[in-house]
Design a protein around this motif. Structure first.
Motif, short mmCIF file in Angstrom:
data_model
loop_
_atom_site.label_atom_id
_atom_site.label_comp_id
_atom_site.label_asym_id
_atom_site.label_seq_id
_atom_site.Cartn_x
_atom_site.Cartn_y
_atom_site.Cartn_z
N TYR A 22 10.96 -1.05 2.27
CA TYR A 22 10.73 -2.20 3.41
C TYR A 22 11.08 -3.29 2.34
O TYR A 22 11.39 -4.71 2.12
N GLY A 23 12.36 -2.88 0.69
CA GLY A 23 12.39 -4.10 -0.27
C GLY A 23 12.12 -4.32 -1.32
O GLY A 23 10.67 -4.11 -1.18
N ARG A 24 12.36 -5.59 -1.93
CA ARG A 24 10.66 -5.43 -3.29
C ARG A 24 11.79 -6.95 -2.80
O ARG A 24 12.47 -7.71 -2.93
N THR A 25 9.98 -7.33 -3.99
CA THR A 25 9.77 -9.35 -4.02
C THR A 25 9.66 -9.40 -5.24
O THR A 25 10.24 -9.90 -5.53
N LEU A 26 8.81 -8.43 -6.09
CA LEU A 26 8.80 -8.70 -6.76
C LEU A 26 8.92 -7.55 -7.80
O LEU A 26 8.37 -6.38 -6.95
N GLU A 27 9.01 -6.86 -9.32
CA GLU A 27 8.94 -5.77 -9.68
C GLU A 27 7.26 -5.19 -9.19
O GLU A 27 7.85 -4.34 -9.31
N SER A 28 6.73 -6.06 -9.60
CA SER A 28 5.30 -5.57 -10.12
C SER A 28 4.53 -5.46 -8.59
O SER A 28 3.68 -5.18 -8.23
N ALA A 29 5.51 -6.38 -7.64
CA ALA A 29 4.66 -6.10 -6.00
C ALA A 29 5.76 -5.81 -4.60
O ALA A 29 6.71 -6.44 -3.96
N GLN A 30 5.62 -4.52 -4.63
CA GLN A 30 6.03 -4.07 -3.53
C GLN A 30 5.78 -2.76 -2.77
O GLN A 30 4.61 -2.18 -3.56
N GLU A 31 5.93 -2.72 -1.19
CA GLU A 31 4.67 -2.11 -0.60
C GLU A 31 5.73 -0.49 -1.01
O GLU A 31 7.03 -0.67 -0.79
N GLY A 32 5.19 0.24 -0.75
CA GLY A 32 5.29 1.33 -0.05
C GLY A 32 4.79 2.85 0.00
O GLY A 32 3.58 2.74 0.49
N VAL A 33 5.51 3.75 0.42
CA VAL A 33 4.85 4.94 1.22
C VAL A 33 5.61 6.26 0.65
O VAL A 33 6.45 5.76 0.16
N GLY A 34 4.62 7.26 0.82
CA GLY A 34 4.69 9.02 0.64
C GLY A 34 4.18 9.84 1.05
O GLY A 34 3.68 9.55 1.61
N PHE A 35 5.39 10.75 0.31
CA PHE A 35 4.48 12.03 0.90
C PHE A 35 4.47 13.21 -0.17
O PHE A 35 5.76 13.25 -0.77
N GLY A 36 3.39 13.84 -1.03
CA GLY A 36 3.42 14.83 -1.20
C GLY A 36 2.49 16.15 -0.73
O GLY A 36 1.66 15.81 -0.16
N GLN A 37 2.83 17.61 -1.34
CA GLN A 37 2.31 18.09 -1.29
C GLN A 37 1.94 19.05 -2.11
O GLN A 37 2.62 18.73 -3.63
N GLY A 38 1.30 19.45 -2.37
CA GLY A 38 0.76 21.35 -3.46
C GLY A 38 -0.20 21.78 -4.01
O GLY A 38 -1.36 21.88 -2.23
N GLU A 39 -0.42 22.42 -4.81
CA GLU A 39 -1.67 22.92 -4.96
C GLU A 39 -3.10 23.06 -5.85
O GLU A 39 -2.70 21.81 -6.43
N GLY A 40 -3.67 23.98 -6.06
CA GLY A 40 -5.18 23.29 -6.98
C GLY A 40 -6.17 24.41 -6.95
O GLY A 40 -5.97 25.01 -6.62
N ALA A 41 -6.99 23.83 -7.51
CA ALA A 41 -8.54 24.27 -7.84
C ALA A 41 -9.32 23.90 -7.70
O ALA A 41 -9.37 22.51 -7.24
N VAL A 42 -10.77 24.28 -7.60
CA VAL A 42 -12.23 23.77 -7.64
C VAL A 42 -12.53 24.38 -8.36
O VAL A 42 -12.80 25.77 -8.20
N THR A 43 -13.95 23.73 -8.52
CA THR A 43 -14.75 24.47 -9.90
C THR A 43 -16.18 23.58 -9.76
O THR A 43 -15.78 22.83 -9.50
#
Length: 168
Positions: A22-43
């Motif tokens: 959606y563009g940048r307004t200020l370097e420290s104030a910008q909206e964003g979205v993402g997608f990530g996937q992964g693996e892991g462990a539970v203990t």
């Protein structure tokens, strides 16, 4: 309310895509979205592996809001569905770390873990953005005000049971 430790979930991104469409307004104030996937462990009280995906939003103030769905598979081959919703806030600490607080849901049809279906869980941890790894220590929230156990579901192990209230 009493918090009882349940398990630690460690996760590592295997792939991801992070956008600020959606563009940048200020370097420290910008909206964003993402997608990530992964693996892991539970203990801990639950031991095994994790497979998950995250579709978070980055608010204008820089706070990410994790939106994780996945599955934990115990060492005995039992499965628990995983849901995590929370806040990921940049820390004033060495490296690129973010403090995470979240509501965690674990759901299972397996008799051994069915008691979790009516539990409220919370988690605290961190994300190391440089290594794309994160971890959450999860806790079961035990209602200390309730006069009796839940009227539905499966009774939890003794350590996770409501005791009733001395205030009533």
């Amino acid at each position: 309310m009493r918090l009882e430790p349940l398990c630690t979930i460690t996760m590592r991104y295997t792939s991801g895509c992070w956008h600020q469409p959606y563009g940048r307004t200020l370097e420290s104030a910008q909206e964003g979205v993402g997608f990530g996937q992964g693996e892991g462990a539970v203990t801990g009280d639950i031991e095994g592996g994790a497979m998950w995906a995250n579709y978070p939003r980055r608010r204008e103030d820089g706070v990410w809001t994790p939106n994780v769905r996945g599955v934990l598979t115990t060492d005995a081959g039992k499965s628990l569905l995983l849901s995590i919703h929370g806040l990921s806030v940049a820390e004033q600490a060495p490296g690129h770390r973010r403090a995470v607080t979240a509501r965690v849901e674990l759901t299972s049809e397996d008799v051994e873990y069915r008691w979790l279906n009516t539990c409220f869980l919370v988690g605290e941890g961190e994300i190391d953005e440089t290594q794309e790894r994160w971890w959450l220590r999860t806790f079961v929230c035990i209602n200390e005000q309730a006069l009796g156990p839940p009227g539905i579901g499966t009774e939890p192990p003794a350590r996770f049971r409501q005791r009733g209230s001395a205030l009533r």
